[in-house]
Design a protein around this motif. Structure first.
Motif, short mmCIF file in Angstrom:
data_model
loop_
_atom_site.label_atom_id
_atom_site.label_comp_id
_atom_site.label_asym_id
_atom_site.label_seq_id
_atom_site.Cartn_x
_atom_site.Cartn_y
_atom_site.Cartn_z
N PRO A 101 0.81 -1.20 0.00
CA PRO A 101 0.00 0.00 0.00
C PRO A 101 0.86 1.27 0.00
N LEU A 102 0.25 2.33 -0.52
CA LEU A 102 0.94 3.59 -0.74
C LEU A 102 0.21 4.72 -0.03
N LEU A 103 0.99 5.65 0.51
CA LEU A 103 0.45 6.86 1.15
C LEU A 103 1.01 8.07 0.42
N ALA A 104 0.15 9.01 0.07
CA ALA A 104 0.59 10.30 -0.47
C ALA A 104 0.21 11.37 0.55
N TYR A 105 1.09 12.36 0.73
CA TYR A 105 0.76 13.42 1.69
C TYR A 105 1.10 14.79 1.14
N CYS A 106 0.40 15.78 1.71
CA CYS A 106 0.63 17.19 1.39
C CYS A 106 0.24 17.98 2.65
N ARG A 107 -0.20 19.21 2.50
CA ARG A 107 -0.55 20.00 3.70
C ARG A 107 -1.80 19.45 4.37
N THR A 108 -2.84 19.11 3.59
CA THR A 108 -4.09 18.63 4.18
C THR A 108 -4.53 17.27 3.66
N GLY A 109 -3.93 16.81 2.56
CA GLY A 109 -4.35 15.57 1.90
C GLY A 109 -5.24 15.83 0.70
N THR A 110 -5.71 17.06 0.53
CA THR A 110 -6.63 17.38 -0.56
C THR A 110 -5.96 17.30 -1.92
N ARG A 111 -4.78 17.89 -2.09
CA ARG A 111 -4.15 17.86 -3.43
C ARG A 111 -3.79 16.43 -3.82
N CYS A 112 -3.39 15.61 -2.84
CA CYS A 112 -3.10 14.19 -3.14
C CYS A 112 -4.37 13.48 -3.60
N THR A 113 -5.49 13.80 -2.97
CA THR A 113 -6.78 13.22 -3.35
C THR A 113 -7.18 13.67 -4.75
N LYS A 114 -6.94 14.93 -5.04
CA LYS A 114 -7.27 15.45 -6.38
C LYS A 114 -6.41 14.76 -7.44
N LEU A 115 -5.14 14.57 -7.18
CA LEU A 115 -4.27 13.87 -8.12
C LEU A 115 -4.78 12.45 -8.36
N TRP A 116 -5.18 11.77 -7.29
CA TRP A 116 -5.75 10.42 -7.39
C TRP A 116 -7.01 10.43 -8.24
N ALA A 117 -7.91 11.38 -7.98
CA ALA A 117 -9.19 11.43 -8.68
C ALA A 117 -9.02 11.77 -10.16
N LEU A 118 -8.01 12.57 -10.49
CA LEU A 118 -7.79 13.00 -11.87
C LEU A 118 -7.05 11.98 -12.73
N ASP A 119 -6.57 10.91 -12.13
CA ASP A 119 -5.84 9.88 -12.89
C ASP A 119 -6.75 9.34 -14.00
N PRO A 120 -6.37 9.52 -15.27
CA PRO A 120 -7.24 9.08 -16.37
C PRO A 120 -7.41 7.56 -16.45
N ALA A 121 -6.58 6.81 -15.77
CA ALA A 121 -6.71 5.35 -15.79
C ALA A 121 -7.82 4.86 -14.85
N ARG A 122 -8.34 5.75 -14.00
CA ARG A 122 -9.41 5.34 -13.09
C ARG A 122 -10.65 4.97 -13.90
N THR A 123 -11.31 3.91 -13.53
CA THR A 123 -12.49 3.45 -14.26
C THR A 123 -13.80 3.78 -13.55
N ASP A 124 -13.71 4.24 -12.30
CA ASP A 124 -14.93 4.60 -11.60
C ASP A 124 -15.42 5.97 -12.07
N SER A 125 -16.68 6.24 -11.86
CA SER A 125 -17.28 7.48 -12.34
C SER A 125 -16.83 8.68 -11.51
N ALA A 126 -17.09 9.87 -12.04
CA ALA A 126 -16.81 11.10 -11.30
C ALA A 126 -17.58 11.08 -9.98
N ASP A 127 -18.83 10.67 -10.01
CA ASP A 127 -19.63 10.60 -8.78
C ASP A 127 -18.99 9.66 -7.76
N GLN A 128 -18.50 8.52 -8.23
CA GLN A 128 -17.88 7.56 -7.31
C GLN A 128 -16.59 8.12 -6.71
N ARG A 129 -15.77 8.81 -7.50
CA ARG A 129 -14.53 9.40 -7.00
C ARG A 129 -14.83 10.49 -5.99
#
Length: 136
Positions: A89-117
Motif C-alpha cells: 500500500p501507498l500513502l501520499a501526503y501534502c498539507r491537508t491531503g486534498t491535493r493528493c486526493t485530487k491527483l488520485w481522482a484526476l488519474d485518467p486510468a481510473r475506471t470509476d465514475s466522477a460521482d464515485q470518486r
C-alpha cells in the motif's frame, strides 16, 4: 497526521511531523509520495528528513511537489506513473491531503465514475466537488 483511505492500496494524509514518523513507519505502507513543496507555507518537516527516515526503514519514498491551486495534466501523469511503479500500500501526503486526493481522482486510468470518486473522497472527509468538470 490523519490518514484517510481512498482505496485498499492508496491513502492520503496531511503534513507529516517528526512525531508522526514512528507511526508511519509501523503502519504497513510500502511507499510514500510527498506532494507538498518544501517551501510552501509555514515551516514544516521537509522531504529530505522524511525520506531519510522512511528509506532507513525500508519504505520507498518519492518527492513530487505539486501546486495544489493549479494541478496540471503533467502533475497528474507523473503522480499516476509513481502510483503504478511503487509497491503498495501507498500513502501520499501534502498539507491537508486534498491535493493528493485530487491527483488520485484526476488519474485518467481510473475506471470509476466522477460521482464515485467524489463520493470516495467525501467518505474520507475530503471535498473534491470543485473537480467535477475535470473528472469526465
Amino acid at each position: 497526521m490523519i490518514i484517510r483511505t481512498l482505496t485498499h492500496d492508496f491513502s492520503v494524509a496531511d503534513q507529516i511531523t517528526q512525531d508522526d514518523l514512528p507511526t508511519l513507519i509501523s503502519s504497513g505502507f510500502k511507499s510514500v509520495i510527498c506532494n507538498r513543496p518544501d517551501a510552501e507555507g509555514e515551516a514544516h518537516l521537509g522531504q529530505i528528513e522524511v525520506e531519510a527516515a522512511l528509506t532507513e526503514a525500508g519504505i520507498e519514498f518519492r518527492y513530487l511537489p505539486v501546486n495544489g491551486a493549479a494541478i496540471t495534466e503533467l502533475d497528474v501523469a507523473e503522480q499516476a506513473a509513481l502510483v503504478n511503479e511503487l509497491p503498495k500500500p501507498l500513502l501520499a501526503y501534502c498539507r491537508t491531503g486534498t491535493r493528493c486526493t485530487k491527483l488520485w481522482a484526476l488519474d485518467p486510468a481510473r475506471t470509476d465514475s466522477a460521482d464515485q470518486r467524489i463520493a470516495s473522497a467525501a467518505a474520507a472527509g475530503i471535498n473534491i466537488e470543485d473537480l467535477r468538470g475535470r473528472l469526465g
